[in-house]
Write an enzyme that holds these catalytic residues in place. Structure first.
Site, mmCIF file in Angstrom:
data_model
loop_
_atom_site.group_PDB
_atom_site.id
_atom_site.type_symbol
_atom_site.label_atom_id
_atom_site.label_comp_id
_atom_site.label_asym_id
_atom_site.label_seq_id
_atom_site.Cartn_x
_atom_site.Cartn_y
_atom_site.Cartn_z
ATOM 1 N N VAL A 180 0.825 -1.213 0.000
ATOM 2 C CA VAL A 180 0.000 0.000 0.000
ATOM 3 C C VAL A 180 0.861 1.265 0.000
ATOM 4 O O VAL A 180 0.654 2.178 -0.805
ATOM 5 C CB VAL A 180 -0.961 -0.009 1.210
ATOM 6 N N CYS A 183 -5.564 -9.298 3.208
ATOM 7 C CA CYS A 183 -6.665 -8.451 3.688
ATOM 8 C C CYS A 183 -7.891 -9.226 4.162
ATOM 9 O O CYS A 183 -8.247 -9.148 5.332
ATOM 10 C CB CYS A 183 -7.065 -7.458 2.605
ATOM 11 N N LYS A 196 -6.337 -3.219 -5.207
ATOM 12 C CA LYS A 196 -6.197 -4.675 -5.249
ATOM 13 C C LYS A 196 -4.781 -5.013 -5.669
ATOM 14 O O LYS A 196 -4.289 -4.452 -6.654
ATOM 15 C CB LYS A 196 -7.119 -5.295 -6.321
ATOM 16 N N GLU A 197 -4.120 -5.916 -4.946
ATOM 17 C CA GLU A 197 -2.807 -6.357 -5.411
ATOM 18 C C GLU A 197 -2.979 -6.979 -6.791
ATOM 19 O O GLU A 197 -3.989 -7.613 -7.083
ATOM 20 C CB GLU A 197 -2.230 -7.396 -4.439
ATOM 21 N N LYS A 256 -14.238 0.675 5.138
ATOM 22 C CA LYS A 256 -13.209 -0.235 4.631
ATOM 23 C C LYS A 256 -13.520 -1.681 5.023
ATOM 24 O O LYS A 256 -13.489 -2.593 4.201
ATOM 25 C CB LYS A 256 -11.833 0.195 5.178
HETATM 26 N N1 LIG Z 1 -2.025 -5.262 0.533
HETATM 27 C C1 LIG Z 1 -3.209 -4.851 0.118
HETATM 28 O O1 LIG Z 1 -3.721 -5.239 -0.936
HETATM 29 C C2 LIG Z 1 -3.971 -3.857 0.933
HETATM 30 C C3 LIG Z 1 -5.068 -3.197 0.360
HETATM 31 C C4 LIG Z 1 -5.757 -2.262 1.131
HETATM 32 C C5 LIG Z 1 -5.382 -2.029 2.443
HETATM 33 N N2 LIG Z 1 -4.328 -2.703 2.982
HETATM 34 C C6 LIG Z 1 -3.945 -2.388 4.359
HETATM 35 O O2 LIG Z 1 -2.806 -1.520 4.324
HETATM 36 C C7 LIG Z 1 -1.928 -1.799 5.422
HETATM 37 C C8 LIG Z 1 -0.540 -2.136 4.897
HETATM 38 O O3 LIG Z 1 -0.638 -3.326 4.136
HETATM 39 P P1 LIG Z 1 0.553 -3.817 3.182
HETATM 40 O O4 LIG Z 1 0.034 -5.001 2.459
HETATM 41 O O5 LIG Z 1 1.090 -2.649 2.439
HETATM 42 O O6 LIG Z 1 1.622 -4.273 4.298
HETATM 43 P P2 LIG Z 1 3.121 -4.718 4.077
HETATM 44 O O7 LIG Z 1 3.412 -5.743 5.095
HETATM 45 O O8 LIG Z 1 3.383 -5.010 2.630
HETATM 46 O O9 LIG Z 1 3.964 -3.379 4.415
HETATM 47 C C9 LIG Z 1 4.029 -2.813 5.681
HETATM 48 C C10 LIG Z 1 5.374 -2.110 5.799
HETATM 49 O O10 LIG Z 1 5.402 -1.343 7.015
HETATM 50 C C11 LIG Z 1 6.725 -1.374 7.504
HETATM 51 N N3 LIG Z 1 6.757 -0.954 8.908
HETATM 52 C C12 LIG Z 1 6.350 -1.621 10.011
HETATM 53 N N4 LIG Z 1 6.539 -0.859 11.119
HETATM 54 C C13 LIG Z 1 7.076 0.307 10.715
HETATM 55 C C14 LIG Z 1 7.482 1.496 11.368
HETATM 56 N N5 LIG Z 1 7.392 1.626 12.689
HETATM 57 N N6 LIG Z 1 7.987 2.512 10.626
HETATM 58 C C15 LIG Z 1 8.100 2.380 9.281
HETATM 59 N N7 LIG Z 1 7.717 1.293 8.606
HETATM 60 C C16 LIG Z 1 7.220 0.262 9.298
HETATM 61 C C17 LIG Z 1 7.183 -2.800 7.260
HETATM 62 O O11 LIG Z 1 8.586 -2.920 7.279
HETATM 63 C C18 LIG Z 1 6.575 -3.062 5.870
HETATM 64 O O12 LIG Z 1 7.494 -2.743 4.834
HETATM 65 C C19 LIG Z 1 -2.598 -2.924 6.205
HETATM 66 O O13 LIG Z 1 -3.374 -2.364 7.219
HETATM 67 C C20 LIG Z 1 -3.503 -3.582 5.177
HETATM 68 O O14 LIG Z 1 -4.614 -4.212 5.751
HETATM 69 C C21 LIG Z 1 -3.603 -3.592 2.270
#
Ligand SMILES: NC(=O)c1ccc[n+]([C@@H]2O[C@H](COP(=O)([O-])OP(=O)(O)OC[C@H]3O[C@@H](n4cnc5c(N)ncnc54)[C@H](O)[C@@H]3O)[C@@H](O)[C@H]2O)c1
Length: 439
Positions: A11, A267, A158-159, A211
């Site tokens: 994201v 998700c 969406k991924e 959401k």
């Molecule tokens: N992946 C999806 O398709 C998607 C879609 C919509 C919403 N979301 C939501 O978005 C959020 C992130 O999801 P994602 O898939 O991108 O996660 P992810 O695991 O790919 O990325 C999270 C990142 O945050 C970093 N991180 C953790 N603690 C940190 C800190 N203190 N300071 C800086 N960086 C830090 C991690 O190192 C990691 O790189 C989640 O809440 C998820 O539910 C995800």
């Protein structure tokens, strides 16, 4: 306008690159030093179509920056987004420790007014908790007069289609509680509004709820359809036909009605769990969502069952080619993927597993080590195998050369977790076939 996005995952990186593409000066922050170093060298840590170009272009144009040091950029930006992970905690609730850690860092270091926006998917009330936490910290620092706002801006990308989704969203939801925050967010999203994409402003609690409700609805459609598929099989109907008839109703629509081997990903599984837990904490039972989750858990075991049925349960010593490991095509993300449930069941039954995925091989190696064989393509995976099982419908699996497969496989069974093949076609070429929701 300058913004920081904390958390450079699926994201954070996509949002950061896309905002930069719109002319915003963006700094993506992450605690993972390796990730930030790779990004600075133009190496994209995730597989996401179109992302590499947009990251490299904006990094070269110096509109997109990468750092591990939030404190260095915090006081030079108009908005700080929190986009860190919110995985499932042990009791099913969202683990908010990463979110609050970022909020603490902001509160401990901010010296100028700020807008703190939650982009991570967080339970209703989290942005308000961030506000309380920051207020308390500022008071401790003797900075009670320092003005700041919180806002909620959940992400719906969406991924596999994340860049397109971000650039051309069905809608953008923004939860705000002050005119100042609304004005800043409206400025940031102005390019999207100019393009006539809907930007919906609402209160913060409703935004956070929107959401979860969206993901819950999509997961419900999938589990509903899987239930209908399982019944179709038992009564002799063909769910592919049922889906076409059902989806043609404009009140229902076609999307998210494909039966399969269960939903996975980062998700749906965790968000459904979290919403059930949030409700339970208020004394309310989410009966529909509990059923959605139960149907999905059962559906993830269906490929293994179908494979086992072909061999009357005598599967120890067999070899299986698993085509597709990511939780859906066009991503390398294997979080909660049905392929994991399948491979674990196969391994614990003494079956040898040969896998191939166009993007998720590295991720699979990380999870399964040397317990499975990593093939170079679908044919290498099928070499000397007794069955092919398809948990993920990557395009390159759609029209394989069945004649080659006939020659190189030991026995000729296909278990199709996404209904991408035609039974008559496969049977005429000497393969046994089982799909989902068909006789
Ligand atoms: N992946 C999806 O398709 C998607 C879609 C919509 C919403 N979301 C939501 O978005 C959020 C992130 O999801 P994602 O898939 O991108 O996660 P992810 O695991 O790919 O990325 C999270 C990142 O945050 C970093 N991180 C953790 N603690 C940190 C800190 N203190 N300071 C800086 N960086 C830090 C991690 O190192 C990691 O790189 C989640 O809440 C998820 O539910 C995800």
């Amino acid at each position: 306008m300058k913004i920081a996005i904390v958390g450079t995952g699926y994201v954070g990186l996509v949002s950061g690159a896309c905002f930069a593409e719109m002319g915003v000066d963006v700094t993506c922050v992450d605690i993972a030093e390796e990730k930030i170093e790779s990004l600075k060298q133009g190496i994209i840590p995730i597989y996401e179509p179109g992302l590499k170009n947009i990251v490299q272009r904006n990094y070269s144009a110096q509109r997109l920056h990468f750092t591990t040091d939030l404190t260095a950029v915090l006081n030079g930006v108009d908005i700080v987004f929190i986009a860190v992970g919110t995985p499932s905690g042990e009791d099913g609730s969202a683990d908010l420790s990463y979110v609050f850690r970022v909020a603490e860092t902001i509160a401990e270091n901010m010296t100028k007014p700020a807008l703190i926006v939650t982009k991570s998917t967080v339970p209703v009330g989290t942005s308000h908790k961030i506000k309380e936490l920051v207020s308390a910290k500022l008071a401790q620092r003797g900075l009670s007069d320092l003005e700041f706002d919180v806002a909620s801006n959940p992400e719906f990308l969406k991924e596999g289609a994340a860049v397109d989704d971000f650039m051309s969203p069905d809608r953008v939801v923004v939860g705000v509680e002050s005119e100042r925050a609304e004005k800043l967010m409206a400025r940031l999203y102005r390019p999207f509004m100019l393009n006539n994409f809907r930007v919906i402003f609402m209160d913060i609690l409703s935004s956070e709820m929107t959401k979860y409700a969206s993901n819950a609805m999509l997961a419900t459609r999938i589990s509903f359809m899987n239930d209908i598929a399982n019944l179709s099989e038992r009564v002799g109907a063909d769910v592919n036909m049922v889906r076409r008839g059902l989806g043609s109703d404009s009140r229902i629509g076609r999307s998210f009605l494909y039966p399969g081997c269960g939903y996975g990903g980062s998700c749906f599984p965790k968000d459904i769990k979290a919403l059930i837990k949030v409700a339970a904490d208020t004394g309310y039972e989410m009966k529909v969502l509990k059923a959605v989750e139960a149907v999905n858990d059962a559906q993830k075991t269906i490929l293994f069952q179908k494979f086992s049925e072909f061999f009357n349960g005598e599967i120890a010593g067999k070899t299986v080619a698993v085509w597709g490991l990511s939780f859906k095509p066009e991503t390398d993300d294997m979080r909660d993927a049905p392929s994991i449930t399948l491979i674990n069941s196969l391994l614990s039954s003494g079956v040898s597993v040969r896998v191939y995925d166009p993007a998720a091989m590295k991720e699979a190696a990380h999870r399964f080590g040397d317990a499975i064989y990593y093939a170079t393509d679908i044919y290498d995976a099928a070499n000397d195998a007794d069955a092919i099982i398809v948990p993920t419908e990557w395009k390159e699996f759609r029209i394989p050369n069945w004649q080659i497969l006939k020659k190189i496989m030991r026995s000729h069974v296909v278990v199709d977790g996404r209904n991408i093949y035609n039974r008559a076609d496969l049977e005429s070429q000497g393969f046994g076939y089982k799909g989902i929701g068909q006789k």
